[in-house]
Scaffold this motif. Structure first.
Motif, PDB file in Angstrom:
ATOM      1  N   ARG A  36       0.902  -1.255  -0.117  1.00 44.55           N
ATOM      2  CA  ARG A  36      -0.141  -0.039   0.026  1.00 44.55           C
ATOM      3  C   ARG A  36       0.813   1.253  -0.107  1.00 44.55           C
ATOM      4  N   ASN A  37       2.243   1.086   0.572  1.00 48.41           N
ATOM      5  CA  ASN A  37       2.813   2.137   0.770  1.00 48.41           C
ATOM      6  C   ASN A  37       4.135   2.117  -0.454  1.00 48.41           C
ATOM      7  N   LEU A  38       4.193   2.880  -1.327  1.00 49.60           N
ATOM      8  CA  LEU A  38       5.015   2.949  -2.525  1.00 49.60           C
ATOM      9  C   LEU A  38       6.759   3.025  -2.117  1.00 49.60           C
ATOM     10  N   SER A  39       6.796   3.677  -0.658  1.00 50.31           N
ATOM     11  CA  SER A  39       8.183   3.497  -0.318  1.00 50.31           C
ATOM     12  C   SER A  39       8.643   2.317   0.256  1.00 50.31           C
ATOM     13  N   SER A  40       7.699   1.623   1.009  1.00 46.18           N
ATOM     14  CA  SER A  40       8.288   0.303   1.285  1.00 46.18           C
ATOM     15  C   SER A  40       8.476  -0.953  -0.111  1.00 46.18           C
ATOM     16  N   LEU A  41       7.728  -0.730  -1.214  1.00 51.08           N
ATOM     17  CA  LEU A  41       8.063  -1.397  -2.093  1.00 51.08           C
ATOM     18  C   LEU A  41       9.384  -1.068  -2.814  1.00 51.08           C
ATOM     19  N   LEU A  42       9.989   0.055  -2.795  1.00 52.65           N
ATOM     20  CA  LEU A  42      11.088   0.448  -3.332  1.00 52.65           C
ATOM     21  C   LEU A  42      12.347  -0.220  -2.562  1.00 52.65           C
ATOM     22  N   THR A  43      11.952  -0.565  -1.397  1.00 51.32           N
ATOM     23  CA  THR A  43      13.168  -1.383  -0.760  1.00 51.32           C
ATOM     24  C   THR A  43      13.557  -2.597  -1.705  1.00 51.32           C
ATOM     25  N   TYR A  44      12.613  -3.233  -2.230  1.00 52.88           N
ATOM     26  CA  TYR A  44      12.779  -4.260  -3.143  1.00 52.88           C
ATOM     27  C   TYR A  44      13.100  -3.904  -4.607  1.00 52.88           C
ATOM     28  N   TYR A  45      12.608  -2.913  -5.063  1.00 55.26           N
ATOM     29  CA  TYR A  45      12.725  -2.545  -6.586  1.00 55.26           C
ATOM     30  C   TYR A  45      13.819  -1.957  -6.622  1.00 55.26           C
ATOM     31  N   ARG A  46      15.008  -2.802  -7.685  1.00 54.00           N
ATOM     32  CA  ARG A  46      16.307  -2.430  -7.599  1.00 54.00           C
ATOM     33  C   ARG A  46      16.625  -2.092  -8.962  1.00 54.00           C
ATOM     34  N   ALA A  47      15.751  -1.601  -9.812  1.00 57.93           N
ATOM     35  CA  ALA A  47      15.992  -1.320 -11.161  1.00 57.93           C
ATOM     36  C   ALA A  47      17.221  -0.584 -11.551  1.00 57.93           C
ATOM     37  N   SER A  48      18.395  -0.763 -12.256  1.00 58.60           N
ATOM     38  CA  SER A  48      19.285  -0.081 -12.487  1.00 58.60           C
ATOM     39  C   SER A  48      19.138   0.853 -13.668  1.00 58.60           C
ATOM     40  N   ALA A  49      20.138   2.116 -13.693  1.00 59.33           N
ATOM     41  CA  ALA A  49      19.819   3.062 -14.556  1.00 59.33           C
ATOM     42  C   ALA A  49      19.829   2.485 -15.870  1.00 59.33           C
ATOM     43  N   ALA A  50      20.760   1.438 -16.199  1.00 55.79           N
ATOM     44  CA  ALA A  50      20.887   0.645 -17.530  1.00 55.79           C
ATOM     45  C   ALA A  50      19.459  -0.010 -17.970  1.00 55.79           C
ATOM     46  N   GLU A  51      18.937  -0.638 -16.845  1.00 48.19           N
ATOM     47  CA  GLU A  51      17.608  -1.357 -17.090  1.00 48.19           C
ATOM     48  C   GLU A  51      16.494  -0.245 -17.548  1.00 48.19           C
ATOM     49  N   LEU A  52      16.521   0.857 -16.673  1.00 45.82           N
ATOM     50  CA  LEU A  52      15.495   1.969 -16.987  1.00 45.82           C
ATOM     51  C   LEU A  52      15.803   2.567 -18.171  1.00 45.82           C
ATOM     52  N   ALA A  53      16.938   2.641 -18.885  1.00 43.53           N
ATOM     53  CA  ALA A  53      17.315   3.059 -20.170  1.00 43.53           C
ATOM     54  C   ALA A  53      16.679   2.379 -21.062  1.00 43.53           C
ATOM     55  N   LYS A  54      17.030   1.222 -20.858  1.00 38.69           N
ATOM     56  CA  LYS A  54      16.608   0.168 -21.928  1.00 38.69           C
ATOM     57  C   LYS A  54      15.086   0.019 -22.215  1.00 38.69           C
ATOM     58  N   ARG A  55      14.135   0.177 -21.164  1.00 37.73           N
ATOM     59  CA  ARG A  55      12.809   0.145 -20.986  1.00 37.73           C
ATOM     60  C   ARG A  55      12.462   1.496 -22.055  1.00 37.73           C
ATOM     61  N   LEU A  56      13.112   2.724 -21.752  1.00 37.44           N
ATOM     62  CA  LEU A  56      12.613   3.820 -22.493  1.00 37.44           C
ATOM     63  C   LEU A  56      13.005   3.737 -24.051  1.00 37.44           C
ATOM     64  N   GLY A  57      13.809   2.679 -24.258  1.00 39.20           N
ATOM     65  CA  GLY A  57      14.048   2.411 -25.671  1.00 39.20           C
ATOM     66  C   GLY A  57      15.318   3.340 -26.426  1.00 39.20           C
TER      67      GLY A  57
END
Length: 57
Positions: A36-57
């Protein structure tokens, strides 16, 4: 057969969340995992900058 000592449900949940984060966006992941709390999820969500860039295309 060797057993893993000190393995808890929390550990498997963290692993599953990390694996799901490879295919889902953070808001989708929030809904699937049930946080329910996004900040608690971010503990587990560890997308790297390279992974995020790849998703952006």
């Amino acid at each position: 057969m060797k057993s893993i000592k000190d393995l808890h449900f929390h550990d498997s949940r963290a692993e599953a969340t990390w694996r799901l984060s490879k295919n889902l966006g953070v808001l989708e992941l929030t809904r699937v995992i049930g946080h329910r709390n996004l900040s608690s999820l971010l503990t587990y969500y560890r997308a790297s900058a390279a992974e995020l860039a790849k998703r952006l295309g």
